[in-house]
Design a protein around this motif. Structure first.
Motif, mmCIF file in Angstrom:
data_model
loop_
_atom_site.group_PDB
_atom_site.id
_atom_site.type_symbol
_atom_site.label_atom_id
_atom_site.label_comp_id
_atom_site.label_asym_id
_atom_site.label_seq_id
_atom_site.Cartn_x
_atom_site.Cartn_y
_atom_site.Cartn_z
ATOM 1 N N GLY A 147 0.781 -1.120 -0.096
ATOM 2 C CA GLY A 147 0.016 0.018 0.063
ATOM 3 C C GLY A 147 0.725 1.270 0.111
ATOM 4 O O GLY A 147 0.417 2.232 -0.533
ATOM 5 N N THR A 148 2.014 1.360 0.770
ATOM 6 C CA THR A 148 2.877 2.461 0.635
ATOM 7 C C THR A 148 3.767 2.549 -0.284
ATOM 8 O O THR A 148 4.350 3.686 -0.620
ATOM 9 C CB THR A 148 3.614 2.460 1.969
ATOM 10 N N GLU A 149 4.101 1.391 -1.070
ATOM 11 C CA GLU A 149 4.895 1.525 -1.808
ATOM 12 C C GLU A 149 4.537 0.738 -3.326
ATOM 13 O O GLU A 149 5.020 -0.349 -3.739
ATOM 14 C CB GLU A 149 6.310 0.858 -1.588
ATOM 15 N N PRO A 150 3.580 1.508 -3.723
ATOM 16 C CA PRO A 150 2.774 0.788 -4.968
ATOM 17 C C PRO A 150 3.479 0.635 -6.314
ATOM 18 O O PRO A 150 3.240 -0.175 -7.197
ATOM 19 C CB PRO A 150 1.775 1.976 -5.291
ATOM 20 N N GLN A 151 4.838 1.132 -6.298
ATOM 21 C CA GLN A 151 5.708 0.858 -7.469
ATOM 22 C C GLN A 151 6.182 -0.616 -7.509
ATOM 23 O O GLN A 151 6.773 -1.035 -8.259
ATOM 24 C CB GLN A 151 6.711 1.841 -7.656
ATOM 25 N N GLY B 186 6.391 -9.783 -6.520
ATOM 26 C CA GLY B 186 7.469 -10.255 -6.068
ATOM 27 C C GLY B 186 8.345 -9.594 -5.072
ATOM 28 O O GLY B 186 8.754 -10.064 -4.061
ATOM 29 N N ASN B 187 8.315 -8.325 -5.493
ATOM 30 C CA ASN B 187 9.207 -7.330 -4.807
ATOM 31 C C ASN B 187 8.538 -7.182 -3.311
ATOM 32 O O ASN B 187 9.293 -7.074 -2.377
ATOM 33 C CB ASN B 187 9.474 -5.901 -5.493
ATOM 34 N N VAL B 188 7.438 -6.872 -3.042
ATOM 35 C CA VAL B 188 6.666 -6.975 -2.047
ATOM 36 C C VAL B 188 6.970 -8.032 -1.147
ATOM 37 O O VAL B 188 7.249 -8.042 0.186
ATOM 38 C CB VAL B 188 5.128 -6.802 -2.176
ATOM 39 N N ALA B 189 6.878 -9.320 -1.637
ATOM 40 C CA ALA B 189 7.217 -10.546 -0.700
ATOM 41 C C ALA B 189 8.511 -10.603 -0.388
ATOM 42 O O ALA B 189 8.980 -11.096 0.840
ATOM 43 C CB ALA B 189 6.908 -11.680 -1.704
#
Length: 292
Positions: free
Chosen positions: A138-142, A146-149
């Protein structure tokens, strides 16, 4: 205020800045150090600015030129010189972990204690995996899924400092003051997410190195209203560092006067927050109000 980017590694930068501070305190010039060590003055400057490596064997002789004879200080600087070029586990994640974040993790790994005022989020060291994934997305939508994980995994690995008894200073001592509004976050996609997160906070309060307070919504005015910050403390001779968070990640503040201002601010925040036992009861009450 200082500084933003730590180059090329946070440990090398801390070594250089400490050597510069000790030299200035002793009133010794770069030229005098260079002459005594048989170096070019530019080499001393590069070491102090983290642009050149200082071999461990040269640490004690260099310190001798500025009248530093404390065995503990010498050993600490030798240890930092030995580790200055080592890369941390977080570097294996490549560009997914931003440079400033890498620097912060490096500080966190070496820290003795940390004081955090959290205004909008549960501190990363206290986040569950599910909470971390939702907040990062939510805070880093870019970021891609895979990067979120991967970033959530990094956040989880960071938490080892809270229980790792093999660290030189033992597990990190953490004192977190969290605004009550943070505890009231509700996930539309995962209704039970915060119940799990608050249960985790309660579990963490059982650790002897952990202090958690809640800043109530009706608290009097206090310095934390200006924004969140971290006070990162290290064993002597390393100076305390302040981390200020923002949407781009954050930046570091150093220097005696600046650090003292934030340390004083944290004391006022602690005084305005609920006592530890009342904070625990508040967390428990909010958690019990969330459907299972």
């Amino acid at each position: 205020m200082a500084t933003v980017r730590l180059v090329p590694t946070v440990r090398r930068r801390r070594l250089g800045s400490t050597l510069r501070r000790l030299r200035n305190d002793a009133g010794v010039s770069i030229d005098a150090i260079a002459e005594a060590m048989g170096w070019d003055p530019s080499k001393v400057s590069r070491i102090e600015n983290a642009k050149a490596h200082l071999p461990v064997k040269d640490v004690a002789p260099l310190l001798g030129q500025i009248s530093v004879t404390d065995a503990a200080v010498i050993a600490a600087l030798e240890g930092l010189a030995q580790d200055a070029n080592k890369t941390g586990w977080w570097t294996t994640y490549g560009n997914v972990v931003a440079d400033g974040y890498k620097d912060y993790i490096g500080l966190e790994e070496d820290a003795e204690s940390m004081h955090i005022y959290a205004q909008g989020l549960i501190p990363g060291l206290l986040q569950t995996g599910a909470y971390a994934r939702e907040i990062i997305a939510g805070t880093e939508p870019q970021h891609t899924p895979g990067n979120v994980a991967a970033l959530a995994e990094v956040r989880k690995k960071r938490q080892a400092v809270l229980t790792d008894g093999t660290r030189a200073n033992g597990p990190l001592k953490l004192w977190a003051v969290i605004h009550e509004a943070v505890l009231s976050y509700r996930s539309a996609a995962q209704p039970a997410l915060m119940r799990e997160q608050l249960r985790h906070l309660l579990d963490m309060t059982d650790l002897p190195n952990m202090t958690i307070q809640v800043m109530p919504k009706d608290a009097p005015a206090h310095p934390g209203m200006v924004g969140p910050f971290h006070v990162v403390r290290f064993p002597q001779p390393w100076p305390t560092v302040i981390n200020l968070e923002n949407i781009r990640g954050g930046y570091f503040v150093e220097g005696t006067d600046e650090v003292k201002a934030f340390e004083s601010a944290f004391e006022l925040i602690v005084a305005a927050a609920l006592p530890v036992d009342d904070s625990r009861e508040t967390i428990k009450k909010i958690m019990e109000g969330i459907p299972a």
